[in-house]
Design a protein around this motif. Structure first.
Motif, PDB file in Angstrom:
ATOM      1  N   PHE A   1       0.846  -1.191   0.000  1.00  0.00           N
ATOM      2  CA  PHE A   1       0.000   0.000   0.000  1.00  0.00           C
ATOM      3  C   PHE A   1       0.880   1.239   0.000  1.00  0.00           C
ATOM      4  O   PHE A   1       1.849   1.343   0.757  1.00  0.00           O
ATOM      5  CB  PHE A   1      -0.909  -0.025   1.238  1.00  0.00           C
ATOM      6  N   GLN A   2       0.555   2.204  -0.856  1.00  0.00           N
ATOM      7  CA  GLN A   2       1.374   3.393  -1.021  1.00  0.00           C
ATOM      8  C   GLN A   2       0.804   4.614  -0.297  1.00  0.00           C
ATOM      9  O   GLN A   2       1.131   5.753  -0.635  1.00  0.00           O
ATOM     10  CB  GLN A   2       1.566   3.685  -2.511  1.00  0.00           C
ATOM     11  N   ARG A   3      -0.031   4.375   0.695  1.00  0.00           N
ATOM     12  CA  ARG A   3      -0.518   5.420   1.607  1.00  0.00           C
ATOM     13  C   ARG A   3      -1.251   6.530   0.856  1.00  0.00           C
ATOM     14  O   ARG A   3      -1.109   7.729   1.163  1.00  0.00           O
ATOM     15  CB  ARG A   3       0.638   6.002   2.424  1.00  0.00           C
ATOM     16  N   ALA A   4      -2.017   6.127  -0.131  1.00  0.00           N
ATOM     17  CA  ALA A   4      -2.777   7.101  -0.923  1.00  0.00           C
ATOM     18  C   ALA A   4      -3.987   6.406  -1.511  1.00  0.00           C
ATOM     19  O   ALA A   4      -4.031   5.171  -1.631  1.00  0.00           O
ATOM     20  CB  ALA A   4      -1.915   7.702  -2.027  1.00  0.00           C
ATOM     21  N   SER A   5      -4.971   7.191  -1.898  1.00  0.00           N
ATOM     22  CA  SER A   5      -6.160   6.678  -2.573  1.00  0.00           C
ATOM     23  C   SER A   5      -6.296   7.375  -3.920  1.00  0.00           C
ATOM     24  O   SER A   5      -5.728   8.456  -4.140  1.00  0.00           O
ATOM     25  CB  SER A   5      -7.409   6.932  -1.732  1.00  0.00           C
ATOM     26  N   LEU A   6      -7.071   6.767  -4.823  1.00  0.00           N
ATOM     27  CA  LEU A   6      -7.298   7.411  -6.111  1.00  0.00           C
ATOM     28  C   LEU A   6      -8.018   8.743  -5.931  1.00  0.00           C
ATOM     29  O   LEU A   6      -7.700   9.717  -6.624  1.00  0.00           O
ATOM     30  CB  LEU A   6      -8.094   6.490  -7.035  1.00  0.00           C
ATOM     31  N   ARG A   7      -8.961   8.789  -5.011  1.00  0.00           N
ATOM     32  CA  ARG A   7      -9.651  10.064  -4.759  1.00  0.00           C
ATOM     33  C   ARG A   7      -8.646  11.146  -4.366  1.00  0.00           C
ATOM     34  O   ARG A   7      -8.708  12.288  -4.849  1.00  0.00           O
ATOM     35  CB  ARG A   7     -10.696   9.895  -3.657  1.00  0.00           C
ATOM     36  N   GLY A   8      -7.730  10.801  -3.493  1.00  0.00           N
ATOM     37  CA  GLY A   8      -6.729  11.769  -3.081  1.00  0.00           C
ATOM     38  C   GLY A   8      -5.829  12.191  -4.224  1.00  0.00           C
ATOM     39  O   GLY A   8      -5.479  13.375  -4.350  1.00  0.00           O
ATOM     40  N   VAL A   9      -5.432  11.248  -5.076  1.00  0.00           N
ATOM     41  CA  VAL A   9      -4.574  11.565  -6.215  1.00  0.00           C
ATOM     42  C   VAL A   9      -5.304  12.504  -7.175  1.00  0.00           C
ATOM     43  O   VAL A   9      -4.719  13.473  -7.678  1.00  0.00           O
ATOM     44  CB  VAL A   9      -4.131  10.275  -6.926  1.00  0.00           C
TER      45      VAL A   9
END
Length: 358
Positions: A99-107
C-alpha cells in the motif's frame, strides 16, 4: 559514473541531470505547456512521465520514485501511472502488494489542485488495476463513480486523443479496462514496456528503438516509451541509473530542434532529462524553468558503459448513448464518441461529462 568528492559524495551519487533519487527535484517547470498552441494534439507532444508514479514506499525492489506527486508535477511531469486495488469499497494505490498510503480520490484531488494553480497545463493519467488475477467485478464501476464525484467536470474520459486546448486544466484518462470505456483505450496506443529486465543493454536498446519510432511515426498515434524496469537480478533504481543517462545523451544529440518523442516514462528522472523532453516540443516550451530552492544541481556524469506493441487508431465518428452494436452503456450523460473498434467487446461509456463541460 564518475567520482564523488568526500564532502558532496552523498548528493552526487544520488543526483545527476538524468537520475535523481533525492526527495525534491533540482529544478521546477510547472507551466511549460502554457505557451504551446491550443491546436496541438497530445499525440504530437513530447511529454515527460513517471512509471508507478506513487510508488514511494516499500523495499528497494519496489520503490520507483523519490519525489511526491506535487514535486513531480512541479518538475514538469505530465504523465502519471496510477495503480489501484479495490479494497473495502474504495480504490487505494498499490505497487504489487504494498500500500502506497494514498487513494485514487486523493490523487485526483491533488492533481486537480495543481491544475487549478496552473490552468495552462494538462495531466495524462493512466489508471490501472494492480495485479488482478481476475479483474474485480466492481473495479470499473467504482472507477467510474470516482471520476464522476472527484473530477469536478475536469476529466477527459472520451476515446479520441484531444488537442491541448481541449484539455487545459484537465486530467486526461488512459485506461485498460476489459469491457468499459472510461478514457483513451490504452491498448490502442503504441507502447514499449519491456518491464522484465534480464539485460540492461537490451532494455535500453528496446527503449531507444521505440523513441525513434515515436520521432518518425504516425503523428496521430500516441507513443509511450517506458524507460523503467525491474527484474530478478536488478531493481527499479539500478535500471534507472543505467537507462536514464543513456536516454539523456540520446535526446541531447537532437537538442535544439523540435522532435516528437511521445510520452517518455521513467523511474527517478533527473531535472535535466525532464528539461530535454520539454524543450524538444518547440523553442517556446523551454521557459519557466527555475531552480528549486535549496536543491543543488549536479552536472550529468557520463554513463559507464517492455516489448513493443503498436496499434493504430481509426477515424472519429459519433454514436448515441445506445450504440447500434447493442453494447451496454455505463450511466453517464448525453453522448459518446467512438473512434475505433475495440480489441475485445467493451461496454461503452459516453464521456463522463457533457462535451460542453469539457
Amino acid at each position: 559514473q564518475g567520482t564523488c568528492s568526500p564532502g558532496g559524495m552523498e548528493v552526487q551519487c544520488r543526483r545527476s541531470a538524468a537520475f535523481d533519487c533525492m526527495p525534491q527535484p533540482a529544478a521546477c517547470c510547472p507551466d511549460w505547456m502554457a505557451e504551446l498552441p491550443d491546436a496541438l494534439p497530445l499525440s504530437r507532444l513530447s511529454i515527460p512521465g513517471t512509471h508507478d508514479s506513487l510508488s514511494l514506499f516499500g523495499s528497494r525492489r519496489l520503490r520507483c520514485q523519490s519525489w511526491g506527486l506535487e514535486a513531480q508535477l512541479a518538475a514538469g511531469v505530465r504523465f502519471l501511472d496510477v495503480r489501484c486495488k479495490l479494497a473495502r469499497g474504495e480504490l487505494h494505490i498499490y505497487h504489487l502488494c504494498t500500500f502506497q498510503r494514498a487513494s485514487l480520490r486523493g490523487v485526483l484531488r491533488r492533481t486537480l489542485r495543481f491544475l487549478r494553480a496552473h490552468p495552462g497545463e494538462a495531466v495524462l493519467m493512466r489508471i490501472k488495476e494492480e495485479l488482478p488475477i481476475f479483474p474485480r467485478p466492481g473495479f470499473a464501476a467504482r472507477l467510474h463513480r470516482c471520476l464522476l464525484e472527484e473530477g469536478q467536470g475536469r476529466v477527459w474520459c472520451r476515446e479520441e486523443v484531444p488537442t491541448l486546448g481541449q484539455v487545459r486544466g484537465k486530467i486526461v484518462v488512459l485506461e485498460a479496462l476489459a469491457r468499459e470505456v472510461l478514457g483513451i483505450p490504452y491498448e490502442q496506443l503504441s507502447i514499449s514496456d519491456a518491464w522484465n529486465v534480464l539485460s540492461l543493454k537490451r532494455k535500453w536498446a528496446q527503449a531507444r528503438r521505440h523513441l525513434e519510432r515515436a520521432a518518425g511515426g504516425d503523428p496521430t498515434t500516441m507513443h509511450l516509451t517506458f524507460c523503467s524496469g525491474n527484474g530478478l537480478f536488478t531493481c527499479p533504481e539500478e535500471v534507472a541509473r543505467f537507462v536514464n543517462p543513456r536516454c539523456y545523451q540520446h535526446l541531447r544529440r537532437r537538442g535544439g530542434q523540435p522532435v516528437r518523442w511521445g510520452v517518455v516514462i521513467m523511474d527517478f528522472p533527473g531535472a535535466g532529462l525532464l528539461r530535454l523532453i520539454v524543450e524538444s516540443n518547440a523553442p517556446w516550451a523551454s521557459g519557466h524553468i527555475t531552480a528549486a530552492p535549496s536543491t543543488p544541481t549536479v552536472p550529468l556524469r557520463q554513463p559507464h558503459g517492455r516489448g513493443d506493441r503498436c496499434h493504430s487508431r481509426h477515424s472519429s465518428t459519433h454514436c448515441p448513448r445506445r450504440c447500434p452494436s447493442g453494447r451496454t452503456l455505463l450511466p453517464a450523460p448525453r453522448l459518446c464518441r467512438r473512434t475505433s473498434a475495440p480489441v475485445e467487446q467493451k461496454r461503452v461509456s459516453s464521456s463522463c461529462w457533457a462535451p460542453g463541460n469539457l
